[in-house]
Design an enzyme around this catalytic site. Sequence first.
Site, short mmCIF file in Angstrom:
data_model
loop_
_atom_site.label_atom_id
_atom_site.label_comp_id
_atom_site.label_asym_id
_atom_site.label_seq_id
_atom_site.Cartn_x
_atom_site.Cartn_y
_atom_site.Cartn_z
N HIS A 40 -27.62 -1.12 -41.11
CA HIS A 40 -27.13 -0.02 -40.28
C HIS A 40 -26.01 -0.44 -39.34
CE1 HIS A 40 -30.76 2.11 -41.63
NE2 HIS A 40 -30.06 3.20 -41.37
N GLY A 41 -25.98 -1.67 -38.96
CA GLY A 41 -24.91 -2.10 -38.07
C GLY A 41 -24.99 -3.56 -37.72
#
Lengths: 333, 477
Positions: B325-326
Amino acid sequence: MSKIIRYFITIFKGGLAFFICLCILSIFIIGYSYPSIHTENNSGSTDWKLADNQLRTNMVEGFSWIKVDSNGFNNEFIENNIDNLIMGSSHMEGYNVNHHENVTYLLNQKDVGYTYNIGISGHTIYCCAKNLEYALEEYRPDRYVIIETDTVNLHTTDMKSVMKGTYLNPGSSIDRGLKRKLKIYLPAVPMLYNQIKIWRGGDSSADLDDGSSMIGYKNTLNKFIERIANICQEHNVKCLIFYHPKTEINRAGEIIKYDEDYAKLFRECCMSNGIDFIDMTEIFNELYNDRHILAHGFTNTAVGTGHLNKYGHKAIAEAIADFIKNDRTVREE
Amino acid sequence: MNLNNLNFILSFGPFYILIWIAQIFCDTKTNAVWNRIQLILILIMSYFYIVIVDVKFCLCLVFISLLTFFFGRLIEKTRSKWILIFEISALIAVLAYFKYFNFFISGITHILRMNRVTLNIMMPVGISFYIFSALSYIIDLYKGKISCEKSIIDFLLYLSFFPKFTAGPIVRSDYFFTQTRNYKGINHKGLEIGIQIFAFGLFKKVVLADHLGVFVGDVFGAPSAYNTATVILAAISYSLQIYFDFSGYSDMAVGISKILGFDLKPNFNLPYIANSMSDFWKRWHISLSSWFQDYLYIPLGGSRKGETRTYLNLIAVQLVSGLWHGAGWTFVVWGMIHGIINCINKAIGKRIDQLAKAINTIITFIIVTLLWVVFRADSFENALQVWRGMFTIHTGINQPYVWSYFAIVCLAVATIAAVIHSKKEDCVDAKGNPVVNGFYPLLDLGRFWSLVLFFTFCGLTIVLGYFGNTAFIYGGF
């Protein structure tokens, strides 16, 4: 042939459905956000005004349902003899709060004489200064003309053009022709148009910066204020300018301070020209620090931004009433 | 380009007309040729939307597509494990460079107490999604689940198909290629259904998610300034914002695909009615969860190698999911906590089953909401501030944000409608247990009053919409 007819019937059906949809949306918009019609003001006291006795609803920024007076301004009642005249922008037009919550109504409850409001959207301090003479001639207030501003960091080019008499309101919005008819009969159309315009990104307004020096700025500001003072003197009325800054907060939870130096300079220029000046910065800060209330913003918008809310209106009304009652002119300060 | 961008919607029209013209020429003899032309038009359209964002992103996509296409052929021919490993490494290296280089370098320099070094790397749009699609293609090919795609057009389209390009769903190659091989072009029914699903997604995005984003941004920007109730409302609002934002995007992707004659599987199934964390991941970002299940959890051994290994596998999968996700420690911790809670869930699963389902749903929602705080926060300090704001009674700005309540009502209405619909349709899961599934309330636009209702819904979406900040949250991943 029958296929072509069928196509036409389908198109007609679609068009009719779309028209009925616009009617339904228009009914919804009358209750949700009806901006009222802007008409010419031939007296010149404002660049435009609202259509007389119109309903103005707003649930986009705040929640309010107000009825405009017979002159096209936001006042609950009209008296013949005006003591104080309010000039200003959409903050004073006050369509984000109900009648009994705006500055004018609250001032009229405070024994400072009858106050009449001609605040209207798009009327910045430049516009008010440009129209001041006409406004004073038309309404002839006995005591004060009160001018609202949400900025003290003014643009020299705009000030100069006001002094030259060439200032044109950049947000001119008189409803004429088809636009007027649509606003009256099918308000969904202009509403959809405006929303689509924002959606396309056509609503961004660039901040002007003419890069003038502070000394040059001070001279221009002084002349600009002097012009306002002279007009008021000619009409034998006192002038009170009040400034309400934005009330946005930073990461530490403190109110962001804007244009402190400009506010100081503005005050100096007002004092030197005999104009009363109220800076709401400290009052708004106190309101926030003591009661965690911000003067701008609503429960359906970003916190602390946009127009004055009922707390902001109340704080301003109290500050002005206190000022007028005690007749605390700048000279006495 | 974002699917909720008006310029996208306006530019889609001319492209659609071209595809429609090609459809007119289709007859029984030339059907296949014209359908190929339609696919080429969709491919051009897909690359057009990438090029107008940045031509460099397009080059990156072409590189990945060609690399995967040719290595796919090689893998099918040779069945070499080394070629598979090389290709997987190459794909992960590209992703790691664009997405994680600065994260890892800053970590290393921090540990070694060196001067911080960062490169100015611009992450190509959609890279996490199309690299995962490429990985699934290569792995399935090696395992013999699918055969190599012969058509370069179809393959290029698989990775670049614009409705799913920015934020998924991650479509499996066999599912996509079955559709390209049997492509029948566009039709009225597809347009009728697709446009409604798209409008539904647009409503979720611009009316609900974007309005909520304003409030969430304010509170997360200065949590200490707000009172307890407002911080709690902001945390709940973020749970709703990310759901409406991402599921809104997925709906738009499904809708546009339908208009173009493709079927994409729904990516969400009412995640906030989940009664356990594992149930939540079966309902949230379904295509990513199933990807991790098939290509990470099961290859790691799944639940077949004992309890301890199962728990480790669960944590590992969620950790990687967080990192996907990041590139940030908040995402890593978010994933890890999800993994740990999944393990706890699995360990005490039987005991939890005895509790009422409604209580489980509330508990799951609270846990998910608390973890979204870490996901949303820009630092641990920020997350801790929000948590502190939620769990200590204190004064501050009171902001009973109206759009939050409106979003809660919308979600409640949609959930109740789904429960009624599922009961009516007798929806059951794979084991035959009754289950609640989300659905699209589709109208027959051939009927006059349905058309009026649909136009009014679209009009209301525009009137009520917030058009200030239009970026999709998952578009940044």
